[in-house]
Enzyme design. Sequence first.
Site, PDB file in Angstrom:
ATOM      1  N   LYS A 161       0.857  -1.188   0.000  1.00  0.00           N
ATOM      2  CA  LYS A 161       0.000   0.000   0.000  1.00  0.00           C
ATOM      3  C   LYS A 161       0.887   1.229   0.000  1.00  0.00           C
ATOM      4  O   LYS A 161       1.450   1.613   1.021  1.00  0.00           O
ATOM      5  CB  LYS A 161      -0.919   0.051   1.227  1.00  0.00           C
ATOM      6  CG  LYS A 161      -1.987   1.167   1.095  1.00  0.00           C
ATOM      7  CD  LYS A 161      -2.611   1.561   2.415  1.00  0.00           C
ATOM      8  CE  LYS A 161      -1.836   2.658   3.099  1.00  0.00           C
ATOM      9  NZ  LYS A 161      -1.828   3.940   2.345  1.00  0.00           N
ATOM     10  N   GLY A 214       6.270   5.576   8.832  1.00  0.00           N
ATOM     11  CA  GLY A 214       5.269   6.615   9.015  1.00  0.00           C
ATOM     12  C   GLY A 214       5.483   7.356  10.314  1.00  0.00           C
ATOM     13  O   GLY A 214       6.580   7.364  10.874  1.00  0.00           O
ATOM     14  N   SER A 215       4.439   7.965  10.811  1.00  0.00           N
ATOM     15  CA  SER A 215       4.537   8.760  12.028  1.00  0.00           C
ATOM     16  C   SER A 215       4.478   7.868  13.257  1.00  0.00           C
ATOM     17  O   SER A 215       4.011   6.724  13.203  1.00  0.00           O
ATOM     18  CB  SER A 215       3.390   9.772  12.093  1.00  0.00           C
ATOM     19  OG  SER A 215       2.157   9.089  12.299  1.00  0.00           O
ATOM     20  N   GLY A 219       2.279   4.491  13.953  1.00  0.00           N
ATOM     21  CA  GLY A 219       2.991   3.292  14.360  1.00  0.00           C
ATOM     22  C   GLY A 219       2.398   2.649  15.591  1.00  0.00           C
ATOM     23  O   GLY A 219       2.278   1.420  15.675  1.00  0.00           O
ATOM     24  N   GLU A 371       8.496  16.736  15.672  1.00  0.00           N
ATOM     25  CA  GLU A 371       8.884  16.604  14.265  1.00  0.00           C
ATOM     26  C   GLU A 371       8.026  17.518  13.408  1.00  0.00           C
ATOM     27  O   GLU A 371       6.791  17.447  13.431  1.00  0.00           O
ATOM     28  CB  GLU A 371       8.738  15.156  13.800  1.00  0.00           C
ATOM     29  CG  GLU A 371       9.306  14.923  12.425  1.00  0.00           C
ATOM     30  CD  GLU A 371       9.312  13.447  12.036  1.00  0.00           C
ATOM     31  OE1 GLU A 371      10.262  13.021  11.364  1.00  0.00           O
ATOM     32  OE2 GLU A 371       8.360  12.732  12.416  1.00  0.00           O
TER      33      GLU A 371
END
Length: 485
Positions: A161, A214-215, A219, A371
């Site tokens: 994906k 990912g972030s 996660g 971040e």
Amino acid sequence: MATTGTETFESTSPADGETIGVFPRSTADDVDRAVATAKEAYAHWRLVPGPKRGEILFRFARLLEQEKDALTDLMTHEMGKVRAEAGGDVQEAIDITYYMAGEGRRLYGQTTPSELPDKWNMSVRMPVGVVGAITPWNFPIAIPSWKLIPALVCGNTVVLKPASDTPALAERFVELLGEAGLPEGVVNIVFGGGSSVGDRMVRHPDIRVITLTGSRETGVKVLEAGAETLKHVHLELGGKNAIIVLDDADLDLAVDGIVWSAFGTTGQRCTAASRVIVQQGAYGELQKRLVARAEAMRLGPGWEDDTDVGPVINKEAIEKIHLYSEIGRGEGAKLLTGGEPATDGDLAKGFFYRPTVFADVDPQMRIAQEEIFGPTTALIEVRDFDEALKVANGIRYGLSSSIFTRDVNKAFRAMRDLQAGITYINAGTTGAEVHLPFGGTKDTGNGHREAGQAALDVFTEWKSIYVDYSGRLQRAQIDNLKPGA
């Protein structure tokens, strides 16, 4: 892969709104079909000898080389990277494919002596099954290669994906795998958002491994959902990386490293240097040099050769980055340059943000802790090396780190004491090589690594094998021979 739904979405260029393509919005049913196809293909693919799997991947690497210019050009349009960086993204896929293809003739286990006579002991790597790979948009060719290539050489099949911002690049990646001779069904692609497609992948009982970049927030959700079916879950999450600059540093070299690490990929890297920790003696001069370099950088479309900084990925990214500029001002940090979208002329057609430098940043400010994922960096002044280490480690993440110094003793202490999965000496925080492990500590992930030999551990399980050729029942720990018997 055909979809059962009727909805579609467009991929558009973040530089000027150009339509790159129209793609089907996959459904949960499409995920089920893709998994069923991958599961069926696994029954054959796992039995293909490792060297033969490697040969297919070698052909894929050669196709990537042949298609490098076309993929680079597509990336400058769909993702927005400047041409040199887009080419580097593709090259990383080429490099890791050649490297991992060679593992088809290795995939080493161990042989050990037995504690019993006439008995043979060994361990071997076994594929796990169907792998679900969820990849981001910021490295749209490199990161799929970090996940898919080691998974495939180990004998797994994959449902991919990709991020909805870069579907055309992912689609071409999968097409090239097919052109290289990968059997049908070994890699399957689904398009769509995390709430429908991604969530179904994570919860599907026949997907045995989930690998996500990912972030942190995503996660944690993936880890929780994957626990229901005891999946192997590999997470590569956020970063808040620091470059330390000591008084004895080569400032020209340090500024080069900061500019590349903070503003390369428009700051949209988990390894971006969003903090610069500077010793007092170098602080003032480094500020001046860094601001001059930042203000000289040309913003523009990635496909124009003289562009230094491309667009960020979408409108939401612009809004988030600018929100952090406002937060920084509100916290009392001193804005030296940037801090606003760039809308001059043709830049108004895209999502451009000026390279941003804050000074006089307290280590506990949000712009020094969270971040941002944009072209923003924060300068933090410290008294000495020990304080620099403390500040560098005083965050929840631990991906990449860097120090500029001529003192070999301090360099070695930094290698030991910086709490990060990667440490650079006299270089920036970005630029991993494919034969070393990539990943971080603390909230950057859950202990796994990509690239290098460590990547094989994500996509294999160890099997211990005992061959007893004594012709009689021998019971370990019970029938062991006594020394000297």
